[in-house]
Design a protein around this motif. Structure first.
Motif, short mmCIF file in Angstrom:
data_model
loop_
_atom_site.label_atom_id
_atom_site.label_comp_id
_atom_site.label_asym_id
_atom_site.label_seq_id
_atom_site.Cartn_x
_atom_site.Cartn_y
_atom_site.Cartn_z
N ILE A 191 50.90 23.27 49.98
CA ILE A 191 50.53 24.65 50.31
C ILE A 191 50.96 25.59 49.19
N LEU A 192 52.20 25.45 48.75
CA LEU A 192 52.70 26.29 47.67
C LEU A 192 51.95 26.02 46.37
N ALA A 193 51.65 24.75 46.09
CA ALA A 193 50.90 24.41 44.88
C ALA A 193 49.51 25.04 44.89
N THR A 194 48.87 25.03 46.03
CA THR A 194 47.55 25.64 46.16
C THR A 194 47.62 27.14 45.94
N MET A 195 48.60 27.78 46.54
CA MET A 195 48.74 29.23 46.38
C MET A 195 49.04 29.60 44.94
N MET A 196 49.91 28.85 44.28
CA MET A 196 50.27 29.15 42.90
C MET A 196 49.10 28.90 41.94
N ALA A 197 48.38 27.82 42.15
CA ALA A 197 47.24 27.51 41.28
C ALA A 197 46.16 28.59 41.43
N TYR A 198 45.84 28.94 42.65
CA TYR A 198 44.82 29.95 42.90
C TYR A 198 45.25 31.31 42.38
N GLY A 199 46.49 31.69 42.65
CA GLY A 199 47.00 32.97 42.18
C GLY A 199 47.05 33.07 40.67
N GLY A 200 47.49 32.01 40.01
CA GLY A 200 47.55 32.01 38.55
C GLY A 200 46.17 32.11 37.93
N PHE A 201 45.22 31.34 38.46
CA PHE A 201 43.86 31.38 37.93
C PHE A 201 43.26 32.77 38.10
N LEU A 202 43.37 33.32 39.30
CA LEU A 202 42.80 34.65 39.55
C LEU A 202 43.49 35.74 38.75
N MET A 203 44.78 35.63 38.54
CA MET A 203 45.50 36.63 37.76
C MET A 203 44.96 36.67 36.33
N VAL A 204 44.86 35.51 35.70
CA VAL A 204 44.36 35.46 34.32
C VAL A 204 42.92 35.93 34.25
N MET A 205 42.09 35.51 35.19
CA MET A 205 40.68 35.90 35.17
C MET A 205 40.51 37.40 35.41
N THR A 206 41.32 37.97 36.28
CA THR A 206 41.25 39.41 36.52
C THR A 206 41.62 40.19 35.27
N ILE A 207 42.69 39.79 34.61
CA ILE A 207 43.09 40.45 33.36
C ILE A 207 42.01 40.28 32.30
N ALA A 208 41.43 39.08 32.21
CA ALA A 208 40.38 38.82 31.22
C ALA A 208 39.15 39.69 31.48
N VAL A 209 38.77 39.84 32.75
CA VAL A 209 37.61 40.68 33.08
C VAL A 209 37.88 42.12 32.69
N MET A 210 39.08 42.62 32.98
CA MET A 210 39.40 44.00 32.63
C MET A 210 39.44 44.20 31.11
N LEU A 211 40.05 43.26 30.40
CA LEU A 211 40.10 43.36 28.93
C LEU A 211 38.70 43.29 28.33
N ARG A 212 37.89 42.37 28.82
CA ARG A 212 36.54 42.24 28.29
C ARG A 212 35.70 43.48 28.59
N TRP A 213 35.85 44.03 29.78
CA TRP A 213 35.13 45.25 30.13
C TRP A 213 35.52 46.39 29.20
N ALA A 214 36.81 46.57 28.98
CA ALA A 214 37.27 47.64 28.09
C ALA A 214 36.79 47.40 26.66
N TRP A 215 36.82 46.17 26.21
CA TRP A 215 36.37 45.82 24.88
C TRP A 215 34.87 46.10 24.71
N LEU A 216 34.07 45.70 25.69
CA LEU A 216 32.63 45.93 25.61
C LEU A 216 32.29 47.41 25.72
N GLN A 217 33.05 48.16 26.51
CA GLN A 217 32.82 49.60 26.62
C GLN A 217 33.14 50.28 25.29
N GLN A 218 34.22 49.87 24.68
CA GLN A 218 34.61 50.44 23.38
C GLN A 218 33.58 50.09 22.31
N ALA A 219 33.09 48.87 22.33
CA ALA A 219 32.08 48.46 21.34
C ALA A 219 30.78 49.21 21.55
#
Length: 105
Positions: free
Chosen positions: A70-98
């Protein structure tokens, strides 16, 4: 196999999220964008795997063997979503700036 059960179970969902991240927005799509997307997906997978491995080895054994999964599932899902959320925000800001910078031809 039990050690990687959380990742095996999440492969379909992580694949769907990865395809959506890769496909949208459709433009602009240059070499830098592809490199950023690949790096983001590799980092998200690495963080999810590391979180899963850490939680399996550090879960409190007094609560039963199922708690590790249960903990492994929560940590894997949380880690993946955290990185992807940050990547989406960074990419959005980068594309807006470009898009805001006028092109000189």
């Amino acid at each position: 196999m039990e050690l990687n059960l959380a990742m095996i179970l999440f492969i379909p969902w992580f694949s769907i999220l990865a395809v959506l991240f890769w496909m949208f927005p459709r433009q602009p799509r240059g070499g830098a964008r592809k490199a950023f997307d690949i790096a983001s997906l590799l980092l998200a997978t690495g963080v999810a795997t590391a979180g899963m491995q850490w939680s399996v080895h550090n879960a409190e054994p007094g609560y039963g063997h199922m708690w590790q999964q249960i903990l492994a599932t929560m940590m894997a899902y949380g880690g993946f979503l955290m990185v992807m959320t940050i990547a989406v925000m960074l990419r959005w800001a980068w594309l807006q700036q470009a898009a805001a910078v006028p092109r000189q031809e």
